[in-house]
Write a protein that holds these residues in place. Sequence first.
Motif, short mmCIF file in Angstrom:
data_model
loop_
_atom_site.label_atom_id
_atom_site.label_comp_id
_atom_site.label_asym_id
_atom_site.label_seq_id
_atom_site.Cartn_x
_atom_site.Cartn_y
_atom_site.Cartn_z
N THR A 80 -9.37 27.60 27.84
CA THR A 80 -10.14 28.12 28.96
C THR A 80 -9.66 27.42 30.22
OG1 THR A 80 -12.05 28.50 27.55
CG2 THR A 80 -12.47 28.35 29.91
N LEU A 81 -9.49 28.18 31.25
CA LEU A 81 -8.97 27.63 32.49
C LEU A 81 -9.93 26.59 33.06
CD1 LEU A 81 -6.79 27.67 34.68
CD2 LEU A 81 -8.09 29.49 35.79
N ALA A 82 -9.53 25.35 32.94
CA ALA A 82 -10.33 24.28 33.54
C ALA A 82 -10.02 24.24 35.03
CB ALA A 82 -9.96 22.94 32.89
N GLY A 83 -10.98 23.83 35.80
CA GLY A 83 -10.75 23.66 37.22
C GLY A 83 -10.84 24.95 38.02
N LYS A 84 -11.32 26.01 37.41
CA LYS A 84 -11.38 27.25 38.18
C LYS A 84 -12.41 27.18 39.29
CE LYS A 84 -13.81 29.68 34.46
NZ LYS A 84 -13.71 30.80 33.55
N TRP A 85 -13.30 26.18 39.24
CA TRP A 85 -14.26 25.98 40.32
C TRP A 85 -13.90 24.76 41.17
CZ3 TRP A 85 -16.09 27.29 35.37
CH2 TRP A 85 -16.53 28.61 35.27
N GLY A 86 -12.73 24.21 40.94
CA GLY A 86 -12.27 23.12 41.79
C GLY A 86 -12.01 21.83 41.03
N PRO A 87 -11.50 20.83 41.74
CA PRO A 87 -11.13 19.55 41.14
C PRO A 87 -12.29 18.85 40.42
CG PRO A 87 -10.19 19.72 43.32
CD PRO A 87 -11.11 20.90 43.15
N GLY A 88 -13.51 19.06 40.87
CA GLY A 88 -14.65 18.40 40.25
C GLY A 88 -14.77 18.71 38.76
N ASP A 89 -14.25 19.87 38.34
CA ASP A 89 -14.28 20.23 36.93
C ASP A 89 -13.46 19.28 36.07
OD1 ASP A 89 -15.85 22.37 37.51
OD2 ASP A 89 -14.34 23.89 37.12
N TYR A 90 -12.49 18.63 36.67
CA TYR A 90 -11.61 17.74 35.90
C TYR A 90 -12.13 16.32 35.80
CZ TYR A 90 -7.89 21.23 35.99
OH TYR A 90 -7.15 22.36 35.83
N TRP A 91 -13.08 15.95 36.66
CA TRP A 91 -13.46 14.55 36.75
C TRP A 91 -13.92 13.96 35.43
CZ3 TRP A 91 -17.55 11.33 35.93
CH2 TRP A 91 -17.38 10.03 36.39
N THR A 92 -14.75 14.65 34.68
CA THR A 92 -15.27 14.09 33.42
C THR A 92 -14.13 13.71 32.48
OG1 THR A 92 -17.32 15.34 33.60
CG2 THR A 92 -16.75 14.51 31.42
N LEU A 93 -13.18 14.60 32.29
CA LEU A 93 -12.06 14.28 31.40
C LEU A 93 -11.18 13.18 31.97
CD1 LEU A 93 -11.00 17.75 30.00
CD2 LEU A 93 -12.00 15.84 28.77
N LEU A 94 -10.91 13.22 33.27
CA LEU A 94 -10.09 12.16 33.86
C LEU A 94 -10.79 10.82 33.75
CD1 LEU A 94 -8.77 14.11 36.97
CD2 LEU A 94 -7.45 13.41 34.95
N ASN A 95 -12.11 10.80 33.90
CA ASN A 95 -12.87 9.57 33.73
C ASN A 95 -12.80 9.06 32.29
OD1 ASN A 95 -15.93 8.63 32.85
ND2 ASN A 95 -15.18 7.62 34.71
N ILE A 96 -12.83 9.97 31.33
CA ILE A 96 -12.70 9.58 29.93
C ILE A 96 -11.32 8.98 29.68
CG2 ILE A 96 -12.49 10.50 27.57
CD1 ILE A 96 -14.74 12.50 28.34
N ILE A 97 -10.30 9.57 30.27
CA ILE A 97 -8.92 9.12 30.07
C ILE A 97 -8.67 7.79 30.76
CG2 ILE A 97 -6.50 9.66 30.59
CD1 ILE A 97 -7.34 12.66 30.25
N ASN A 98 -9.14 7.64 32.01
CA ASN A 98 -8.86 6.42 32.77
C ASN A 98 -10.09 6.08 33.63
OD1 ASN A 98 -7.97 4.42 34.51
ND2 ASN A 98 -5.91 5.29 34.67
#
Length: 186
Positions: A80-98
Amino acid sequence: PNAKTTRMALWRKPRTAQITVYLCTFAALIYDDKDIQGVKFKTVIGDEVHKVLKGRTTKTANIFRARVRDAHRFHALSGTLAGKWGPGDYWTLLNIINRNEFSSYWSFLNTYCILINNGFGQEIVGLQNMEAFHRQLSRYARIRRRAECAPYMPTVKRQILWVEMDKAQEKMYTELGGKSQLTFTE
């Protein structure tokens, strides 16, 4: 034994193999969280991770974060296209990663989104610094568009499959007047 008892037996089963693989849904992970506190994962492959993208403090995201935190490797997968509503959609995963680099949700949003106070809270009304966002995202993600993947995907076939009703279904159908139609949609 019920499903939970069966899962607990599997979680707690002594590891005799060199490699142990667990497959479970996010729902099972949440439901069993307290019972699997001691299980350490070397690698976590999270499929359909867009389901944990919906906010920084959801129960699912927090439990998933806890399970991934000590893993040596984490692979997040989603069709499913992540981030289709903007960068905020990625924050949770990026926070989990780093967690160190992506420690503040609001700092992240203020860097890549234009926010206004709408009287009820902050609202994203636009995007900014997208080149920097994509550069930073490329360190952690490989995004493939449908057009790029389409040649490797099977063609979608839609067909009607007729099924015979059993006696109980036939009885309900008759009781409803024999005119009922049920449509399934995604």
